[in-house]
Scaffold this active site. Structure first.
Site, PDB file in Angstrom:
ATOM      1  N   ASP A  17       0.860  -1.190   0.000  1.00 50.31           N
ATOM      2  CA  ASP A  17       0.000   0.000   0.000  1.00 50.31           C
ATOM      3  C   ASP A  17       0.892   1.234   0.000  1.00 50.31           C
ATOM      4  O   ASP A  17       1.611   1.498   0.971  1.00 50.31           O
ATOM      5  CB  ASP A  17      -0.900  -0.018   1.248  1.00 50.31           C
ATOM      6  CG  ASP A  17      -1.854   1.178   1.265  1.00 50.31           C
ATOM      7  OD1 ASP A  17      -1.679   2.114   0.458  1.00 50.31           O
ATOM      8  OD2 ASP A  17      -2.772   1.170   2.109  1.00 50.31           O
TER       9      ASP A  17
ATOM     10  N   TYR B 195      -5.035  16.218  -8.372  1.00 45.57           N
ATOM     11  CA  TYR B 195      -4.342  15.264  -9.259  1.00 45.57           C
ATOM     12  C   TYR B 195      -3.228  15.932 -10.085  1.00 45.57           C
ATOM     13  O   TYR B 195      -2.081  15.447 -10.049  1.00 45.57           O
ATOM     14  CB  TYR B 195      -5.364  14.563 -10.164  1.00 45.57           C
ATOM     15  CG  TYR B 195      -4.787  13.554 -11.129  1.00 45.57           C
ATOM     16  CD1 TYR B 195      -4.488  12.257 -10.727  1.00 45.57           C
ATOM     17  CD2 TYR B 195      -4.544  13.888 -12.454  1.00 45.57           C
ATOM     18  CE1 TYR B 195      -3.975  11.327 -11.615  1.00 45.57           C
ATOM     19  CE2 TYR B 195      -4.033  12.968 -13.348  1.00 45.57           C
ATOM     20  CZ  TYR B 195      -3.747  11.685 -12.935  1.00 45.57           C
ATOM     21  OH  TYR B 195      -3.236  10.763 -13.816  1.00 45.57           O
TER      22      TYR B 195
HETATM   23  N1  LIG Z   1      -6.191   6.258 -17.253  1.00 45.78           N
HETATM   24  C1  LIG Z   1      -5.786   7.440 -17.702  1.00 45.78           C
HETATM   25  O1  LIG Z   1      -6.492   8.129 -18.448  1.00 45.78           O
HETATM   26  C2  LIG Z   1      -4.420   7.955 -17.319  1.00 45.78           C
HETATM   27  C3  LIG Z   1      -3.903   9.035 -18.041  1.00 45.78           C
HETATM   28  C4  LIG Z   1      -2.644   9.516 -17.728  1.00 45.78           C
HETATM   29  C5  LIG Z   1      -1.905   8.942 -16.723  1.00 45.78           C
HETATM   30  N2  LIG Z   1      -2.436   7.896 -16.026  1.00 45.78           N
HETATM   31  C6  LIG Z   1      -1.631   7.310 -14.950  1.00 45.78           C
HETATM   32  O2  LIG Z   1      -1.403   5.954 -15.261  1.00 45.78           O
HETATM   33  C7  LIG Z   1      -1.168   5.229 -14.047  1.00 45.78           C
HETATM   34  C8  LIG Z   1      -1.990   3.948 -14.059  1.00 45.78           C
HETATM   35  O3  LIG Z   1      -3.362   4.292 -14.086  1.00 45.78           O
HETATM   36  P1  LIG Z   1      -4.496   3.335 -14.688  1.00 45.78           P
HETATM   37  O4  LIG Z   1      -5.276   4.162 -15.624  1.00 45.78           O
HETATM   38  O5  LIG Z   1      -3.895   2.071 -15.147  1.00 45.78           O
HETATM   39  O6  LIG Z   1      -5.384   3.169 -13.374  1.00 45.78           O
HETATM   40  P2  LIG Z   1      -6.110   1.908 -12.723  1.00 45.78           P
HETATM   41  O7  LIG Z   1      -6.545   0.924 -13.749  1.00 45.78           O
HETATM   42  O8  LIG Z   1      -7.134   2.498 -11.807  1.00 45.78           O
HETATM   43  O9  LIG Z   1      -4.937   1.243 -11.871  1.00 45.78           O
HETATM   44  C9  LIG Z   1      -4.373   1.921 -10.782  1.00 45.78           C
HETATM   45  C10 LIG Z   1      -3.413   0.988 -10.078  1.00 45.78           C
HETATM   46  O10 LIG Z   1      -2.856   1.685  -8.961  1.00 45.78           O
HETATM   47  C11 LIG Z   1      -2.899   0.843  -7.833  1.00 45.78           C
HETATM   48  N3  LIG Z   1      -3.028   1.613  -6.600  1.00 45.78           N
HETATM   49  C12 LIG Z   1      -3.924   2.590  -6.316  1.00 45.78           C
HETATM   50  N4  LIG Z   1      -3.763   3.014  -5.047  1.00 45.78           N
HETATM   51  C13 LIG Z   1      -2.741   2.282  -4.529  1.00 45.78           C
HETATM   52  C14 LIG Z   1      -2.104   2.239  -3.264  1.00 45.78           C
HETATM   53  N5  LIG Z   1      -2.494   3.028  -2.235  1.00 45.78           N
HETATM   54  N6  LIG Z   1      -1.097   1.373  -3.076  1.00 45.78           N
HETATM   55  C15 LIG Z   1      -0.702   0.556  -4.067  1.00 45.78           C
HETATM   56  N7  LIG Z   1      -1.250   0.549  -5.295  1.00 45.78           N
HETATM   57  C16 LIG Z   1      -2.268   1.388  -5.504  1.00 45.78           C
HETATM   58  C17 LIG Z   1      -4.142  -0.028  -8.040  1.00 45.78           C
HETATM   59  O11 LIG Z   1      -3.977  -1.272  -7.373  1.00 45.78           O
HETATM   60  P3  LIG Z   1      -4.813  -1.707  -6.061  1.00 45.78           P
HETATM   61  O12 LIG Z   1      -6.143  -1.023  -6.128  1.00 45.78           O
HETATM   62  O13 LIG Z   1      -4.886  -3.197  -6.181  1.00 45.78           O
HETATM   63  O14 LIG Z   1      -3.965  -1.245  -4.932  1.00 45.78           O
HETATM   64  C18 LIG Z   1      -4.098  -0.261  -9.547  1.00 45.78           C
HETATM   65  O15 LIG Z   1      -3.310  -1.382  -9.857  1.00 45.78           O
HETATM   66  C19 LIG Z   1      -1.519   6.209 -12.903  1.00 45.78           C
HETATM   67  O16 LIG Z   1      -0.338   6.755 -12.361  1.00 45.78           O
HETATM   68  C20 LIG Z   1      -2.312   7.285 -13.602  1.00 45.78           C
HETATM   69  O17 LIG Z   1      -2.245   8.534 -12.935  1.00 45.78           O
HETATM   70  C21 LIG Z   1      -3.667   7.371 -16.309  1.00 45.78           C
END
Ligand SMILES: NC(=O)c1ccc[n+]([C@@H]2O[C@H](COP(=O)([O-])OP(=O)(O)OC[C@H]3O[C@@H](n4cnc5c(N)ncnc54)[C@H](OP(=O)(O)O)[C@@H]3O)[C@@H](O)[C@H]2O)c1
Length: 247
Positions: free
Chosen positions: A63, A162
């Site tokens: 976490d 964010y």
């Molecule tokens: N989706 C977009 O449009 C977008 C655009 C630009 C950048 N990003 C960036 O891309 C990255 C991945 O995002 P995603 O879109 O793949 O999101 P996602 O599908 O919601 O996945 C987020 C991941 O972060 C983990 N996480 C969240 N809180 C956590 C904590 N306290 N400790 C450990 N792990 C944690 C979650 O795992 P658990 O819940 O199992 O802990 C999950 O595996 C992020 O940094 C995001 O800001 C996303």
């Protein structure tokens, strides 16, 4: 890519979205991956679904909002594998939110986001560098940032804290790069990928469907390109937008 074959990578947020796809991509390319997430059981399920790959995937609960949890995970990685050569700061949260709203709920959410998206990244990077220093081989840290870590378009909803966390990661990343040079650790590169919208659980729910989106696989391909570059090249950041994006 041969230079990374058989090496160990750590991916935070490996249970979902970008992290899950990147984990699979690395393992298909012969890299062993330790996936970290709170829901490590989801990573375990993915491992079973994927079957035998040329790199092995391991799941470990972590976490990012809890420093002891980060320390425990890295201690386990060190005791089990000794060192790592690739580290991906990927985990993050983003929910459209009003950071200036009064009350405990908004206050707690602001803390939670800063703690996950920024403080967690800082502490994981510190631990990753400590482990990378145990290896003589070149190493690389890759941050999954965001276009919102570079520029904030006017939006019809509040993006809350964010973008501030992502701007923070960008500043941290450059200062970490400089500190690595000052401390004679130039064989540890640090780089970022800054995507626009990506189709993942983070953007599910309908609101974002009106906009063009990248796929998680696009980020995995970009990571592969970064890994393919010679150690004489340090890509600072790759900003990638879905084709047709307005901002
Ligand atoms: N989706 C977009 O449009 C977008 C655009 C630009 C950048 N990003 C960036 O891309 C990255 C991945 O995002 P995603 O879109 O793949 O999101 P996602 O599908 O919601 O996945 C987020 C991941 O972060 C983990 N996480 C969240 N809180 C956590 C904590 N306290 N400790 C450990 N792990 C944690 C979650 O795992 P658990 O819940 O199992 O802990 C999950 O595996 C992020 O940094 C995001 O800001 C996303």
């Amino acid at each position: 890519m041969e230079k990374w074959y058989g090496k160990f990578a750590v991916v935070t947020g490996a249970s979902s979205g970008v992290g899950a796809v990147v984990t699979e991509k690395l393992a298909r390319n012969g890299i062993n991956v330790i996936g970290l997430a709170r829901r490590s059981e989801v990573i375990e399920e993915n491992i079973k679904k994927l079957g035998e790959l040329s790199g092995k995937i391991y799941a470990r609960k972590c976490d990012l909002t809890n420093l002891q949890s980060i320390k425990d995970a890295f201690k386990w990685i060190e005791d089990t594998f000794g060192t790592i050569n690739i580290f991906l700061n990927n985990a993050g949260i983003s929910v459209v939110n009003n950071m200036l709203e009064e009350g405990d709920e908004a206050e707690n959410f602001v803390n939670h986001m800063i703690s996950t998206n920024f403080i967690g990244v800082v502490h994981c990077t510190r631990k990753a560098v400590e482990l990378m220093k145990k290896s003589d081989d070149p190493s690389i840290i890759v941050n999954i940032n965001s276009t919102l870590g570079h520029q904030i378009p006017f939006m019809p909803v509040s993006l809350g804290v964010y973008p501030a966390t992502k701007f923070g990661v960008r500043a941290f990343s450059e200062c970490a790069r400089q500190e690595l040079l000052h401390s004679d650790n130039a064989n540890i590169r640090i780089t970022s990928i800054s995507p626009g919208l990506i189709k993942t659980p983070m953007t599910a729910g309908g609101f974002f469907d009106q906009f063009p989106m990248l796929q998680p696989g696009d980020i995995a391909e970009t990571l592969m390109y970064i890994l393919s570059t010679p150690t004489s090249v340090n890509i600072q950041d790759i900003i990638m937008k879905p084709n047709g994006a307005v901002h």
